[in-house]
Design an enzyme around this catalytic site. Structure first.
Site, PDB file in Angstrom:
ATOM      1  CB  SER A 138      10.642   5.572 -14.343  1.00 51.31           C
ATOM      2  OG  SER A 138       9.561   6.434 -14.522  1.00 51.31           O
ATOM      3  CB  SER A 139      11.963   9.114 -10.663  1.00 51.39           C
ATOM      4  OG  SER A 139      10.806   8.526 -10.192  1.00 51.39           O
ATOM      5  CG  HIS A 164      -1.567   1.314   1.513  1.00 52.40           C
ATOM      6  ND1 HIS A 164      -2.540   1.861   0.713  1.00 52.40           N
ATOM      7  CD2 HIS A 164      -1.353   2.208   2.511  1.00 52.40           C
ATOM      8  CE1 HIS A 164      -2.903   3.029   1.210  1.00 52.40           C
ATOM      9  NE2 HIS A 164      -2.196   3.277   2.312  1.00 52.40           N
ATOM     10  CG  HIS A 195      12.289  14.643  10.782  1.00 53.87           C
ATOM     11  ND1 HIS A 195      12.236  15.798  10.057  1.00 53.87           N
ATOM     12  CD2 HIS A 195      11.700  13.728  10.002  1.00 53.87           C
ATOM     13  CE1 HIS A 195      11.643  15.581   8.912  1.00 53.87           C
ATOM     14  NE2 HIS A 195      11.303  14.328   8.847  1.00 53.87           N
ATOM     15  CG  HIS A 196      11.574  10.205   9.057  1.00 53.28           C
ATOM     16  ND1 HIS A 196      10.222  10.094   8.881  1.00 53.28           N
ATOM     17  CD2 HIS A 196      11.964  11.238   8.273  1.00 53.28           C
ATOM     18  CE1 HIS A 196       9.809  11.009   8.022  1.00 53.28           C
ATOM     19  NE2 HIS A 196      10.846  11.725   7.636  1.00 53.28           N
ATOM     20  CE1 TYR A 211       8.136  19.510   3.100  1.00 55.05           C
ATOM     21  CE2 TYR A 211       9.944  18.057   3.692  1.00 55.05           C
ATOM     22  CZ  TYR A 211       8.937  18.920   4.058  1.00 55.05           C
ATOM     23  OH  TYR A 211       8.719  19.178   5.372  1.00 55.05           O
ATOM     24  CG  ASP A 236       6.369  16.911 -27.111  1.00 56.01           C
ATOM     25  OD1 ASP A 236       6.753  16.412 -26.044  1.00 56.01           O
ATOM     26  OD2 ASP A 236       5.478  16.406 -27.817  1.00 56.01           O
ATOM     27  CB  THR A 239       5.587  24.955   5.193  1.00 60.44           C
ATOM     28  OG1 THR A 239       6.782  24.213   5.020  1.00 60.44           O
ATOM     29  CG2 THR A 239       4.437  24.193   4.598  1.00 60.44           C
ATOM     30  CD  GLU A 242       9.417   9.974  -2.869  1.00 55.09           C
ATOM     31  OE1 GLU A 242      10.418  10.181  -3.592  1.00 55.09           O
ATOM     32  OE2 GLU A 242       8.286   9.759  -3.319  1.00 55.09           O
ATOM     33  CD1 TRP A 294       6.337   3.592   4.091  1.00 56.73           C
ATOM     34  CD2 TRP A 294       7.326   4.469   2.285  1.00 56.73           C
ATOM     35  NE1 TRP A 294       6.656   4.895   4.382  1.00 56.73           N
ATOM     36  CE2 TRP A 294       7.260   5.467   3.287  1.00 56.73           C
ATOM     37  CE3 TRP A 294       7.909   4.800   1.054  1.00 56.73           C
ATOM     38  CZ2 TRP A 294       7.757   6.747   3.112  1.00 56.73           C
ATOM     39  CZ3 TRP A 294       8.404   6.088   0.882  1.00 56.73           C
ATOM     40  CH2 TRP A 294       8.325   7.047   1.894  1.00 56.73           C
ATOM     41  NE  ARG A 328       3.824   3.672  10.551  1.00 53.10           N
ATOM     42  CZ  ARG A 328       4.699   4.318   9.756  1.00 53.10           C
ATOM     43  NH1 ARG A 328       5.608   5.126  10.278  1.00 53.10           N
ATOM     44  NH2 ARG A 328       4.659   4.184   8.464  1.00 53.10           N
ATOM     45  CB  SER A 355       0.543  28.120  -6.628  1.00 48.70           C
ATOM     46  OG  SER A 355       1.059  27.740  -5.388  1.00 48.70           O
ATOM     47  CG  HIS A 404      12.369  14.934   5.093  1.00 51.01           C
ATOM     48  ND1 HIS A 404      11.236  14.845   5.850  1.00 51.01           N
ATOM     49  CD2 HIS A 404      12.441  16.189   4.657  1.00 51.01           C
ATOM     50  CE1 HIS A 404      10.656  16.023   5.886  1.00 51.01           C
ATOM     51  NE2 HIS A 404      11.370  16.873   5.176  1.00 51.01           N
ATOM     52  CE  LYS A 438       4.539  26.751  -1.669  1.00 55.16           C
ATOM     53  NZ  LYS A 438       5.152  27.690  -2.585  1.00 55.16           N
TER      54      LYS A 438
HETATM   55  C1  HEA Z   1      -0.005   9.221  -0.937  1.00 53.62           C
HETATM   56  C2  HEA Z   1      -0.046   8.085  -0.491  1.00 53.62           C
HETATM   57  C3  HEA Z   1      -1.160   7.398   0.229  1.00 53.62           C
HETATM   58  C4  HEA Z   1      -2.515   7.375  -0.009  1.00 53.62           C
HETATM   59  C5  HEA Z   1      -3.274   8.079  -1.104  1.00 53.62           C
HETATM   60  C6  HEA Z   1      -3.085   6.543   1.013  1.00 53.62           C
HETATM   61  C7  HEA Z   1      -4.455   6.270   1.108  1.00 53.62           C
HETATM   62  C8  HEA Z   1      -5.045   5.555   2.152  1.00 53.62           C
HETATM   63  N1  HEA Z   1      -4.385   4.962   3.220  1.00 53.62           N
HETATM   64 FE1  HEA Z   1      -2.370   4.875   3.458  1.00 53.62          FE
HETATM   65  N2  HEA Z   1      -0.365   4.806   3.712  1.00 53.62           N
HETATM   66  C9  HEA Z   1       0.583   5.440   2.938  1.00 53.62           C
HETATM   67  C10 HEA Z   1       0.335   6.285   1.895  1.00 53.62           C
HETATM   68  C11 HEA Z   1      -0.920   6.553   1.362  1.00 53.62           C
HETATM   69  N3  HEA Z   1      -2.113   6.060   1.837  1.00 53.62           N
HETATM   70  C12 HEA Z   1       1.906   5.109   3.407  1.00 53.62           C
HETATM   71  C13 HEA Z   1       3.211   5.619   2.831  1.00 53.62           C
HETATM   72  C14 HEA Z   1       1.734   4.253   4.480  1.00 53.62           C
HETATM   73  C15 HEA Z   1       2.809   3.637   5.363  1.00 53.62           C
HETATM   74  C16 HEA Z   1       3.046   2.225   4.978  1.00 53.62           C
HETATM   75  C17 HEA Z   1       3.982   1.586   5.931  1.00 53.62           C
HETATM   76  O1  HEA Z   1       3.714   1.580   7.132  1.00 53.62           O
HETATM   77  O2  HEA Z   1       4.998   1.078   5.469  1.00 53.62           O
HETATM   78  C18 HEA Z   1       0.293   4.083   4.652  1.00 53.62           C
HETATM   79  C19 HEA Z   1      -0.277   3.317   5.678  1.00 53.62           C
HETATM   80  C20 HEA Z   1      -1.643   3.261   5.931  1.00 53.62           C
HETATM   81  C21 HEA Z   1      -2.219   2.690   7.097  1.00 53.62           C
HETATM   82  C22 HEA Z   1      -1.454   2.113   8.281  1.00 53.62           C
HETATM   83  C23 HEA Z   1      -1.165   0.685   8.058  1.00 53.62           C
HETATM   84  C24 HEA Z   1      -0.353   0.106   9.146  1.00 53.62           C
HETATM   85  O3  HEA Z   1       0.354   0.824   9.860  1.00 53.62           O
HETATM   86  O4  HEA Z   1      -0.437  -1.123   9.290  1.00 53.62           O
HETATM   87  C25 HEA Z   1      -3.592   2.789   6.967  1.00 53.62           C
HETATM   88  C26 HEA Z   1      -4.556   2.331   7.981  1.00 53.62           C
HETATM   89  O5  HEA Z   1      -5.606   2.825   8.086  1.00 53.62           O
HETATM   90  C27 HEA Z   1      -3.840   3.445   5.706  1.00 53.62           C
HETATM   91  C28 HEA Z   1      -5.096   3.735   5.203  1.00 53.62           C
HETATM   92  C29 HEA Z   1      -5.320   4.402   4.012  1.00 53.62           C
HETATM   93  C30 HEA Z   1      -6.646   4.622   3.457  1.00 53.62           C
HETATM   94  C31 HEA Z   1      -7.935   4.146   4.052  1.00 53.62           C
HETATM   95  C32 HEA Z   1      -6.454   5.331   2.283  1.00 53.62           C
HETATM   96  C33 HEA Z   1      -7.529   5.797   1.340  1.00 53.62           C
HETATM   97  O6  HEA Z   1      -7.357   7.156   1.079  1.00 53.62           O
HETATM   98  C34 HEA Z   1      -7.532   4.990   0.059  1.00 53.62           C
HETATM   99  C35 HEA Z   1      -8.800   5.224  -0.717  1.00 53.62           C
HETATM  100  C36 HEA Z   1      -8.800   4.602  -2.080  1.00 53.62           C
HETATM  101  C37 HEA Z   1      -9.492   3.493  -2.434  1.00 53.62           C
HETATM  102  C38 HEA Z   1     -10.229   2.684  -1.450  1.00 53.62           C
HETATM  103  C39 HEA Z   1      -9.438   2.968  -3.832  1.00 53.62           C
HETATM  104  C40 HEA Z   1     -10.619   3.287  -4.686  1.00 53.62           C
HETATM  105  C41 HEA Z   1     -11.801   2.406  -4.588  1.00 53.62           C
HETATM  106  C42 HEA Z   1     -11.894   1.113  -4.945  1.00 53.62           C
HETATM  107  C43 HEA Z   1     -10.766   0.276  -5.390  1.00 53.62           C
HETATM  108  C44 HEA Z   1     -13.204   0.451  -4.911  1.00 53.62           C
HETATM  109  C45 HEA Z   1     -13.346  -0.540  -3.838  1.00 53.62           C
HETATM  110  C46 HEA Z   1     -13.678   0.130  -2.585  1.00 53.62           C
HETATM  111  C47 HEA Z   1     -14.311  -0.453  -1.560  1.00 53.62           C
HETATM  112  C48 HEA Z   1     -14.674  -1.896  -1.533  1.00 53.62           C
HETATM  113  C49 HEA Z   1     -14.703   0.363  -0.353  1.00 53.62           C
HETATM  114  N4  HEA Z   1      -2.647   3.714   5.104  1.00 53.62           N
HETATM  115  C1  HEA Z   2       3.599  15.185   1.666  1.00 49.61           C
HETATM  116  C2  HEA Z   2       4.307  14.657   2.527  1.00 49.61           C
HETATM  117  C3  HEA Z   2       4.786  15.226   3.832  1.00 49.61           C
HETATM  118  C4  HEA Z   2       4.933  16.545   4.237  1.00 49.61           C
HETATM  119  C5  HEA Z   2       4.686  17.795   3.443  1.00 49.61           C
HETATM  120  C6  HEA Z   2       5.409  16.498   5.584  1.00 49.61           C
HETATM  121  C7  HEA Z   2       5.699  17.625   6.332  1.00 49.61           C
HETATM  122  C8  HEA Z   2       6.285  17.616   7.590  1.00 49.61           C
HETATM  123  N1  HEA Z   2       6.575  16.494   8.338  1.00 49.61           N
HETATM  124 FE1  HEA Z   2       6.142  14.578   7.821  1.00 49.61          FE
HETATM  125  N2  HEA Z   2       5.982  12.670   7.220  1.00 49.61           N
HETATM  126  C9  HEA Z   2       5.530  12.226   6.002  1.00 49.61           C
HETATM  127  C10 HEA Z   2       5.130  13.022   4.951  1.00 49.61           C
HETATM  128  C11 HEA Z   2       5.156  14.414   4.968  1.00 49.61           C
HETATM  129  N3  HEA Z   2       5.527  15.195   6.005  1.00 49.61           N
HETATM  130  C12 HEA Z   2       5.522  10.791   5.947  1.00 49.61           C
HETATM  131  C13 HEA Z   2       5.109   9.937   4.769  1.00 49.61           C
HETATM  132  C14 HEA Z   2       5.978  10.353   7.179  1.00 49.61           C
HETATM  133  C15 HEA Z   2       6.096   8.925   7.709  1.00 49.61           C
HETATM  134  C16 HEA Z   2       7.051   8.065   7.016  1.00 49.61           C
HETATM  135  C17 HEA Z   2       7.019   6.685   7.606  1.00 49.61           C
HETATM  136  O1  HEA Z   2       7.574   6.504   8.696  1.00 49.61           O
HETATM  137  O2  HEA Z   2       6.407   5.781   6.988  1.00 49.61           O
HETATM  138  C18 HEA Z   2       6.277  11.560   7.946  1.00 49.61           C
HETATM  139  C19 HEA Z   2       6.800  11.522   9.229  1.00 49.61           C
HETATM  140  C20 HEA Z   2       7.240  12.643   9.900  1.00 49.61           C
HETATM  141  C21 HEA Z   2       8.026  12.589  11.090  1.00 49.61           C
HETATM  142  C22 HEA Z   2       8.523  11.337  11.802  1.00 49.61           C
HETATM  143  C23 HEA Z   2       7.495  10.775  12.683  1.00 49.61           C
HETATM  144  C24 HEA Z   2       7.927   9.486  13.275  1.00 49.61           C
HETATM  145  O3  HEA Z   2       7.966   8.491  12.571  1.00 49.61           O
HETATM  146  O4  HEA Z   2       8.255   9.496  14.444  1.00 49.61           O
HETATM  147  C25 HEA Z   2       8.273  13.899  11.466  1.00 49.61           C
HETATM  148  C26 HEA Z   2       9.061  14.296  12.644  1.00 49.61           C
HETATM  149  O5  HEA Z   2       9.598  15.315  12.721  1.00 49.61           O
HETATM  150  C27 HEA Z   2       7.639  14.739  10.466  1.00 49.61           C
HETATM  151  C28 HEA Z   2       7.666  16.111  10.479  1.00 49.61           C
HETATM  152  C29 HEA Z   2       7.172  16.923   9.462  1.00 49.61           C
HETATM  153  C30 HEA Z   2       7.260  18.375   9.477  1.00 49.61           C
HETATM  154  C31 HEA Z   2       7.831  19.240  10.576  1.00 49.61           C
HETATM  155  C32 HEA Z   2       6.712  18.792   8.288  1.00 49.61           C
HETATM  156  C33 HEA Z   2       6.622  20.230   7.841  1.00 49.61           C
HETATM  157  O6  HEA Z   2       7.032  20.361   6.510  1.00 49.61           O
HETATM  158  C34 HEA Z   2       5.245  20.788   7.987  1.00 49.61           C
HETATM  159  C35 HEA Z   2       5.228  22.292   7.866  1.00 49.61           C
HETATM  160  C36 HEA Z   2       3.866  22.903   7.842  1.00 49.61           C
HETATM  161  C37 HEA Z   2       3.270  23.569   8.855  1.00 49.61           C
HETATM  162  C38 HEA Z   2       3.919  23.718  10.191  1.00 49.61           C
HETATM  163  C39 HEA Z   2       1.884  24.108   8.707  1.00 49.61           C
HETATM  164  C40 HEA Z   2       1.775  25.443   8.052  1.00 49.61           C
HETATM  165  C41 HEA Z   2       2.567  26.505   8.691  1.00 49.61           C
HETATM  166  C42 HEA Z   2       2.050  27.663   9.197  1.00 49.61           C
HETATM  167  C43 HEA Z   2       0.622  27.988   9.108  1.00 49.61           C
HETATM  168  C44 HEA Z   2       3.021  28.647   9.720  1.00 49.61           C
HETATM  169  C45 HEA Z   2       2.960  28.910  11.174  1.00 49.61           C
HETATM  170  C46 HEA Z   2       3.477  27.801  11.961  1.00 49.61           C
HETATM  171  C47 HEA Z   2       4.233  27.894  13.067  1.00 49.61           C
HETATM  172  C48 HEA Z   2       4.868  29.124  13.567  1.00 49.61           C
HETATM  173  C49 HEA Z   2       4.441  26.680  13.903  1.00 49.61           C
HETATM  174  N4  HEA Z   2       7.019  13.948   9.553  1.00 49.61           N
HETATM  175 CU   LIG Z   3      10.528  13.653   7.049  1.00 50.35          CU
END
Ligand code: HEA
Ligand code: HEA
Ligand SMILES: [Cu+2]
Ligand code: CUA
Lengths: 533, 364, 283
Positions: free
Chosen positions: A176-177, A84, A309-310, A264, A113, A335, A262, A149, A457, A275, A260, A338
């Site tokens: 690809s990327s 997933h 921070h992870h 962004y 193009d 951020t 990634e 993942w 989790r 925007s 990380h 923005k």
């Molecule tokens: C951008 C990326 C993205 C997106 C879009 C989503 C979308 C969703 N995610 Fe996901 N998620 C991740 C990225 C994302 N996730 C990542 C990176 C992890 C961490 C994995 C890890 O721990 O390694 C994670 C982990 C994660 C967990 C934790 C699992 C765990 O720790 O064991 C859960 C649990 O609720 C969850 C739920 C969902 C749900 C309900 C959606 C929903 O938004 C999805 C909705 C879409 C559909 C359902 C498909 C369309 C419909 C059909 C196909 C028709 C059939 C539908 C029905 C029968 C109802 N996600």
């Molecule tokens: C689109 C993807 C995305 C984005 C944009 C971010 C944005 C941020 N993330 Fe997130 N993050 C993930 C995707 C993302 N993250 C994923 C996938 C994981 C889990 C991976 C895994 O373990 O599977 C993760 C996990 C993760 C962790 C680790 C958690 C853990 O496993 O223990 C942390 C810890 O620092 C973190 C921090 C942040 C911070 C500080 C930002 C900042 O960039 C956010 C900044 C934005 C704001 C703060 C809001 C707007 C700001 C204002 C309105 C200004 C005023 C604010 C102040 C003065 C406070 N993220």
């Molecule tokens: Cu990060």
């Protein structure tokens, strides 16, 4: 911004190229070198992957509906979690935005193009084999890897051949990327129309320039990390094994150096889409264009400096914990710039709320919440409690689903008329938004509480005190999933519709694809470059 | 139009409010568990501070957003202004957040330093993560705990019956959070834990103590806690460690020092020596190679489920170091994913022992 | 036709990319089978490699024909330059991952294993030094000295950097003989380098006991030098192609991106070697 320019578009594709070689049927898509065809393929591929990854999420949510093991066994559960995450990140969200890039960058900078149309085709056609490898892994002995993942060593070293398939899938996705990004960077730097200076480019183009740079910088690092995993598995190296002087934590450093930036890579193109959309529906130019550009650039640079921070709980030295905490918190500043700029763009505008705008507002609202939960996680002592709990799951779905996915929806509704030549059904679009918005919060808002109260989790079963919230979350998930079928229906209906859309259906839109090109956009965008201002 | 929009916003707000109302009812579900160490308390308070600041900023940002959604909409005839920059505001909203962040970072830094200070403990316990159980070894007590529990070893395995997990029996009170032998520590004493793992990374997490620390194979990490109230505290493994990751809980029983001494005394004598298998080996003289090829190679040839591979010196070395007796014993009685006698219950002991010897030789 | 050099060249639809994707699929899928001891594995990999070679001949052949056919204008040329630079940047980052691993092991994990509680509790008596295999590996090995073959190889690569530049000057002056001579010498040096490195590997395995399995030192040594050697191989093949094209009369004094791209790549490989020489062999 002037009134709607309702050009009656003519259906015949431009005659100047009638004698070009155009294979028909399937071969058109297989062999195409056209950025629009390729963009379309990216978008459809991404949607198919979204359904696949979403299906896996449904399995996860169904198993977690109540305590106890009901539907799958723990191995399969872990495989679902892993696939997933991988499929959503690399198969759904990233290709979706590359699809946007393909469609829009040439049109928005006045290019004919992409710089390398053939390589562009390859960037796309590398995705299906990679996806195939991931899917095949489910059916080999031992199944897909059940490691998350993030593919942490040394758990990965224990897996069966599904792990090797995943490793190679990552290699191919990386190729690809990288090729796609080189194409994008080159196009932006070298194919701009006369007068289209960098600081006149639509913000979407800017965000992709920076994203592509990030991709080129970090995808090879990820390739290196999984290569080390592969050699540890099969060729006797000890990168991640203390007995040989290595360290499992080394894997995490390399992974998050990629990982990380990634996140962004996922978020920044979403910023770009939003925007474009917010100014269009506010009928007011984007506030603080220059600071937007600098903010994105700062986020990109900072993203290389905060990866650990992870890893607060891995036992980093205390000085490292402090450094990574400060650096991570700092990202809130650009951020925030923005977010404030978007709000300032709406301020004193003349707002309307068509579907693209609704999704952008949904983005703005929920992404900010997700950003704040990120900020909470960046505080070391708090993260110690929250790391690897559902709070993290809630955080990243707020930024990735409500952030990236919602903005992709916004972009699709916004440009669908330009792409297909037809208007989508506004009512259904709004229904799609509201269903998505409500169900999204139902799934993920309660997960904050689960995480705070201590639900880890990546577990297939949990203690009974977490039951209510999990039930709410699962019901929300099914609702959210079903709502996406409505989206599919809206898109197909639009493609099939006979009602032509105007050249510029959005009053406030002002980039070249709206002002200089008919609807639907011609096969080749700007054979002779337009002159900008 | 506006009206329906408001209804929708209202409905949205209501879904957020309901949780708020329930909050009062059952607080434990909505927030961190009740902290029972100074570190956990600091974490709790820090989270509260940060949350409040975030909510306040959210109210400001969303307030502005909602205001323009309501008052700057085209449908009520609002005309768009044309400004698109303002250096003063832009500087302000860059600088003010920096100060807010500094405000958060200061208390955070203070608690990080406290949290990481493992110096002068009253006792030290080594915690080892296995797939899928926890091993504890009391290394050393200081002061009035000196020598009390030194050398006591125990393993802590999930005790929830499979029947409960697979829904054939009703779930018990501490479903998934109960173990056969809990870790026991004295109240009010600074306990330092050294963490490591045997196979993959695990993480030892007890929320009420504010301790979550990865246990990395091949390395020692440390952490500490000083619990202020006797009781039973529960936690879980917090790093994905394979299929039973969800099933390796942690239970810590915190008791008065006197009771602790009593408990330790009992456990010290209970640590019975492992039955020697040398006798069996001497008597047996079974068929080592044949048994290996028939039974053991199923897993040990390719390393299924983490079985040490045949001839893999690195994997075998630490095991051989535990002594032939220990290995004979694990092969006969089973160890983690390794079934007793490789799953062939009717295999003569002699054959198993010979197979172990054969495998040990191949890895020397 | 779009062949006027005023407009940006847009290629026609092409089947080469998909052929390349099939090739990669076969190679990776076959590779997995192979590594997991499925008999078909090597054959599938082989089929994939053949397909890849077929694709490269077809695709690059097309590009060469287009280039020599005058279809690429200055702007296309600039695109190639940008793309080659970014590609090399991605390669730099790939090596950075492995240099990072080397740094981490030398500076952090090995000293960590030989000190403090980790050493006392888990690896008693382990002395952190470099080069080292690791606390759990008993076999001994001798590390690779810097001043034998590696030093010679450094000279070879540096010289080859000079010869390729010499050939470039020749091309700019339209001196064909010198161009071909320069390239031929560069190719020869590349091959010599690879031969020496192959010899060095044999020496390492058979006489020094230095293998991939030799922990921190073995893994980083072979992975870094191995990937570098792989890049030298690719660079040499590209040089051979360029040499062939020069003999066939391709390139003009002011239109020869392929030549420059290859020489950039060669210089990149050269720089990586210098880093290797200092960080892997010498220090
Ligand atoms: C951008 C990326 C993205 C997106 C879009 C989503 C979308 C969703 N995610 Fe996901 N998620 C991740 C990225 C994302 N996730 C990542 C990176 C992890 C961490 C994995 C890890 O721990 O390694 C994670 C982990 C994660 C967990 C934790 C699992 C765990 O720790 O064991 C859960 C649990 O609720 C969850 C739920 C969902 C749900 C309900 C959606 C929903 O938004 C999805 C909705 C879409 C559909 C359902 C498909 C369309 C419909 C059909 C196909 C028709 C059939 C539908 C029905 C029968 C109802 N996600
Ligand atoms: C689109 C993807 C995305 C984005 C944009 C971010 C944005 C941020 N993330 Fe997130 N993050 C993930 C995707 C993302 N993250 C994923 C996938 C994981 C889990 C991976 C895994 O373990 O599977 C993760 C996990 C993760 C962790 C680790 C958690 C853990 O496993 O223990 C942390 C810890 O620092 C973190 C921090 C942040 C911070 C500080 C930002 C900042 O960039 C956010 C900044 C934005 C704001 C703060 C809001 C707007 C700001 C204002 C309105 C200004 C005023 C604010 C102040 C003065 C406070 N993220
Ligand atoms: Cu990060
Ligand atoms: Cu042990 Cu998870």
């Amino acid at each position: 911004m002037s009134a709607v320019i309702g050009h009656e578009h003519d259906h015949d594709h431009d005659h100047a190229h009638g004698h070009e070689y155009h294979p028909g049927g399937l071969m058109r898509w297989v062999k195409t070198t056209n950025h629009k065809d390729i963009g379309t393929m990216y978008l459809w591929f991404s949607f198919v992957m979204f359904l696949t990854g979403g299906f896996m999420a449904m399995v996860i949510r169904a198993e977690l509906f109540k305590p106890g093991m009901q539907i799958v066994n723990p191995e399969v559960f872990n495989q679902m979690t892993t696939l997933h995450g991988l499929i959503m990140v690399f198969g759904a969200i990233m290709p979706a935005f590359v699809g946007f890039a393909n469609w829009l960058i040439p049109m928005q900078i006045g290019a004919p193009d992409m710089a390398f149309p053939r390589m562009n085709n390859w960037s796309f056609w590398l995705l299906p084999p990679a996806a195939l490898l991931l899917i095949i892994s489910l059916f080999v002995p031992g199944g897909a890897p059940g490691v998350g993942w993030t593919l942490y060593a040394p758990l990965t070293v224990q897996q069966g051949m599904g792990m090797d398939l995943t490793i190679f899938a990552v290699h191919i996705l990386g190729m690809s990327s990288i090729m796609g990004s080189i194409n994008i960077v080159t196009t932006i730097l070298n194919l701009r129309a006369p007068g289209m200076t960098l600081m006149k480019m639509p913000l979407f183009v800017w965000t992709w320039l920076i994203t592509a740079y990030l991709l080129i910088a970090v995808m090879p690092v990820f390739a290196g990390a999984v290569t080390m995993t592969l050699t540890d598995r099969h060729f006797g190296t000890h990168f991640f094994n203390a007995a040989g002087g290595g360290d499992p934590v080394l894997y995490q450093h390399i992974f998050w150096f990629f990982g990380h930036p990634e996140v962004y890579i996922i978020a920044i193109p979403a910023f770009g889409v939003v925007s474009q959309v917010i100014p269009a529906f506010s009928r007011k130019p984007l506030f603080g264009y220059t600071s937007m550009v600098y903010a994105v650039a700062s986020i990109a640079i900072l993203s290389f400096l905060v990866w650990a921070h992870h890893m607060y709980t891995t036992g980093l030295p205390v000085t490292a914990q402090l450094y990574y905490m400060y650096a991570t918190m700092l990202i809130a500043v650009p951020t925030g710039v923005k977010v404030f700029n978007w709000v300032a763009t709406m301020w004193k505008g003349s707002l309307t709320f068509e579907t693209p705008m609704l999704f952008s507002l949904g983005f703005l609202f929920l992404f900010t919440i997700g950003g704040f939960s990120g900020l909470v996680l960046s505080i070391v002592p708090v993260d110690i409690q929250l790391q690897d709990t559902y709070y993290v799951v809630a955080h990243f779905h707020y930024v990735m689903v409500a952030g990236a996915l919602f903005s992709a929806f916004a972009g699709i509704y916004f440009w669908l008329p330009k792409w297909t030549g037809h208007m989508y059904d506004e009512t259904l679009g709004k229904v799609h938004f509201w269903l998505s918005f409500i169900f999204f919060n139902m799934i993920f808002f309660v997960q904050h509480f689960l995480g705070l109260a201590g639900m880890p989790r990546r577990v297939p079963d949990y203690a009974p005190q977490f039951t209510d919230f999990n039930m709410i979350s699962s019901i929300g998930a099914f609702g959210f999933g079903l709502s996406q079928l409505l989206f599919l229906y809206v898109v197909i209906k639009t493609i099939r519709s006979h009602e032509p859309a105007p050249q510029k259906p959005w009053e406030g839109a002002d980039s070249l694809e709206w002002t200089h090109l008919p609807t639907p956009a011609p096969y080749h965008s700007f054979v002779t470059p337009p002159t900008v201002k | 139009m506006i009206k329906t929009l408001f209804q929708k916003i209202g409905a949205g707000a209501l879904t957020m409010l309901v949780p708020g109302m329930l909050w009062a009812q059952d607080r434990a579900k909505w927030n961190f568990q009740e902290p029972h160490t100074s570190v956990a308390r600091e974490m709790y308070d820090l989270h509260t501070i940060v949350l409040v600041i975030c909510v306040v900023i959210c109210v400001g940002v969303f307030g502005a957003m909602v205001y323009s959604i309501v008052y700057h909409r085209k449908s009520i005839g609002h005309k768009a202004a044309h400004f698109h920059e303002n250096t003063t505001v832009e500087i302000l909203w860059t600088v003010i957040p920096i100060f807010i962040l500094i405000g958060m970072a200061l208390p955070a830094t203070k608690s990080v330093l406290a949290m990481r200070d493992t110096s002068s403990p009253d006792m030290t316990i080594k915690v080892t993560g296995y797939q899928w159980k926890w091993g504890y070894e009391y290394l050393k007590g200081e002061g009035d705990l000196a020598g009390i529990a030194d050398g006591v070893q125990l393993f802590s395995v999930l005790s929830t019956p499979r029947e409960q997990i697979y829904g054939n029996e009703p779930k018990g009170e501490n479903y998934l959070l109960e173990v056969d032998t809990p870790l026991v520590v004295p109240v009010g004493k600074k306990v330092r834990v050294l963490l490591t793992a045997n196979d993959v990374i695990h993480a030892w997490w007890v929320p009420a103590f504010g301790v979550k620390q990865d246990a990395v194979p091949g390395f020692i990490r440390d952490s500490w806690f000083k619990v202020d109230k006797p009781g039973i505290y529960r936690g879980q493994c917090a790093e994905l460690c394979g299929k039973e990751h969800g099933f390796m809980p942690i239970v810590v029983e915190v008791v008065e020092p006197a009771k602790f001494a009593e408990w330790a005394g009992k456990h010290k004598t209970a640590a019975a020596p492992v039955a020697s298998t040398a006798a069996v080996a001497a008597a047996g003289g079974g068929d080592g190679k044949g048994t290996y090829e028939k039974v053991c190679s199923v897993c040990h040839a390719s390393g299924v489920a983490g079985a040490p591979k045949f001839g893999d010196k690195v994997a075998w070395k630490p095991r051989i170091a535990t002594g032939a007796d220990a290995l004979h014993n694990s092969a006969l009685k089973g160890k983690n994913a390794m079934p007793p006698k490789g799953g062939m219950a009717d295999l003569p002991d002699g054959d198993v022992v010979a197979a172990v010897d054969y495998m040990m030789k191949a890895a020397k | 036709m779009l062949s006027q050099s005023t407009s940006y060249y847009l290629p026609e639809p092409s089947h080469w990319p998909v052929v390349g994707s099939c090739a990669l699929f076969l190679m990776t899928f076959g590779g997995v089978l192979w590594m997991n001891e499925v008999t078909a594995g090597p054959w599938v990999v082989f089929a994939g490699m053949l397909t890849l070679v077929y694709m490269m001949f077809g695709w690059f052949g097309t590009v060469i024909r287009e280039s020599e056919g005058g279809k690429y204008n200055k702007q296309v040329d600039l695109s190639f330059r940008w793309s080659m630079s970014w590609f090399i940047f991605s390669e730099v980052m790939f090596f950075a991952a492995f240099f990072g691993a080397l740094f981490y092991m030398r500076v952090l994990s090995v000293p960590g294993l030989g000190s403090g509680d980790t050493m006392e509790q888990l690896w008693p008596g382990f002395v952190a030094q470099w080069p080292v295999s690791g606390p759990g590996i008993e076999e001994k090995f001798t590390s690779m000295g810097a001043w034998g073959i590696p030093a010679i190889n450094t000279l070879i690569l540096l010289t080859s950097g000079v010869t390729v530049t010499w050939a470039h000057w020749a091309l700019k002056k339209n001196n064909r003989t010198q161009l071909i001579a320069g390239l031929a010498v560069t190719v020869a040096l590349g091959i010599l380098f690879l031969t020496l490195q192959a010899y060095e590997y044999v020496h390492a395995y058979h006489e020094l006991g230095l293998t991939l399995g030799m922990g921190a030192y073995g893994a980083t040594f072979f992975m870094l030098t191995g990937f570098h050697g792989f890049h030298v191989t690719i660079g040499t093949i590209m040089l051979i192609v360029i040499l062939g094209r020069s003999i066939a009369g391709h390139f003009t004094a002011d239109h020869h991106f392929a030549f420059e791209g290859v020489s950039w790549y060669w210089h990149f490989v050269d720089v990586v070697w210098l880093l290797l020489f200092v960080l892997v062999y010498w220090l």
